[in-house]
Write a protein that holds these residues in place. Structure first.
Motif, PDB file in Angstrom:
ATOM      1  N   UNK A  82       1.080  -1.118   0.010  1.00  0.00           N
ATOM      2  CA  UNK A  82      -0.062  -0.106   0.079  1.00  0.00           C
ATOM      3  C   UNK A  82       0.886   1.238   0.045  1.00  0.00           C
ATOM      4  N   UNK A  83       0.739   2.140  -1.093  1.00  0.00           N
ATOM      5  CA  UNK A  83       1.565   3.359  -1.209  1.00  0.00           C
ATOM      6  C   UNK A  83       1.239   4.467  -0.037  1.00  0.00           C
ATOM      7  N   UNK A  84       0.193   4.452   0.146  1.00  0.00           N
ATOM      8  CA  UNK A  84      -0.318   5.466   1.232  1.00  0.00           C
ATOM      9  C   UNK A  84      -1.674   5.003   1.959  1.00  0.00           C
ATOM     10  N   UNK A  85      -1.935   5.670   3.165  1.00  0.00           N
ATOM     11  CA  UNK A  85      -3.085   5.233   3.760  1.00  0.00           C
ATOM     12  C   UNK A  85      -3.649   6.832   4.180  1.00  0.00           C
ATOM     13  N   UNK A  86      -4.974   6.988   4.254  1.00  0.00           N
ATOM     14  CA  UNK A  86      -5.718   8.152   4.854  1.00  0.00           C
ATOM     15  C   UNK A  86      -6.562   7.497   5.876  1.00  0.00           C
ATOM     16  N   UNK A  87      -6.330   7.576   7.276  1.00  0.00           N
ATOM     17  CA  UNK A  87      -7.280   7.339   8.285  1.00  0.00           C
ATOM     18  C   UNK A  87      -8.168   8.330   8.818  1.00  0.00           C
TER      19      UNK A  87
END
Length: 197
Positions: A82-87
């Motif tokens: 996964x390149x980027x996560x937004x939580x």
């Protein structure tokens, strides 16, 4: 094959919420994940199977996850590309939350261990197995992540959120007056700006 955005809803949410994110990621294929699991161990199996079935062949995968969906994602997908996560309002310390709920319900650890599950008057069922699982499976998360937090979040304190964010080196954006559930027009506009930045 381009970019994939996987949206993971929180408790009581649904995969259709992913439609909101299509406009924020116009160059990506946006999918909402309609998972059935209610425990982290069931979610781990379900999330791994789903991820492998949808992510194959994409050059880049971005994860957008809400509340308990973020916790389930961290518990299951830490080793995935996964390149980027937004939580959004992630549940980051389930042990603390369960212990807080036990306190609100007046249930001791001993009582929970003996009874295995105890229903509460605020709609959550406390589970000894769940508490043991989160204690025995600490979160290991090394994926670049950004966190959005509402100052009126009634499930996680800012201190707990900052502590976790520091551990995973994630910036935290706090919306003053935001709630655990981002849903009003003002909150969604704030969320949109946060993702676009």
């Amino acid at each position: 094959m381009g970019k994939l955005v996987i949206y993971v809803h929180g408790k009581g949410g649904n995969a259709d919420e992913a439609l909101h994110y299509k406009g924020l990621f116009p160059d990506a294929n946006v999918l909402g994940f309609d998972y059935m699991a209610e425990t982290p161990w069931d979610a781990k199996k379900e999330f791994l199977v789903y991820f492998d079935s949808v992510a194959a062949g994409y050059d880049e995968v971005i994860l957008v996850a809400n509340s308990i969906g973020a916790f389930f994602s961290m518990n299951a997908l830490g080793d995935k590309p996964i390149k980027q996560a937004y939580f959004i309002s992630p549940m980051v310390n389930l042990e603390k939350l369960i212990c807080d709920m036990m306190m609100w319900a007046g249930v001791s650890e001993e009582e929970l261990r003996e009874k295995k599950t105890v229903p509460t008057n605020f709609g959550e069922t406390l589970s000894w197995e769940y508490l043991c699982y989160v204690r025995e499976n600490p979160i290991e998360w090394r994926i670049p992540t950004k966190i959005l937090y509402g100052s009126n979040d009634n499930l996680t304190s800012l201190e707990t959120m900052r502590e976790f964010a520091q551990k995973i080196a994630a910036p935290v954006t706090v919306m003053d007056g935001g709630e655990h559930w981002f849903h009003t027009a003002e909150q969604m506009a704030f969320l949109d700006r946060w993702i676009r930045e």
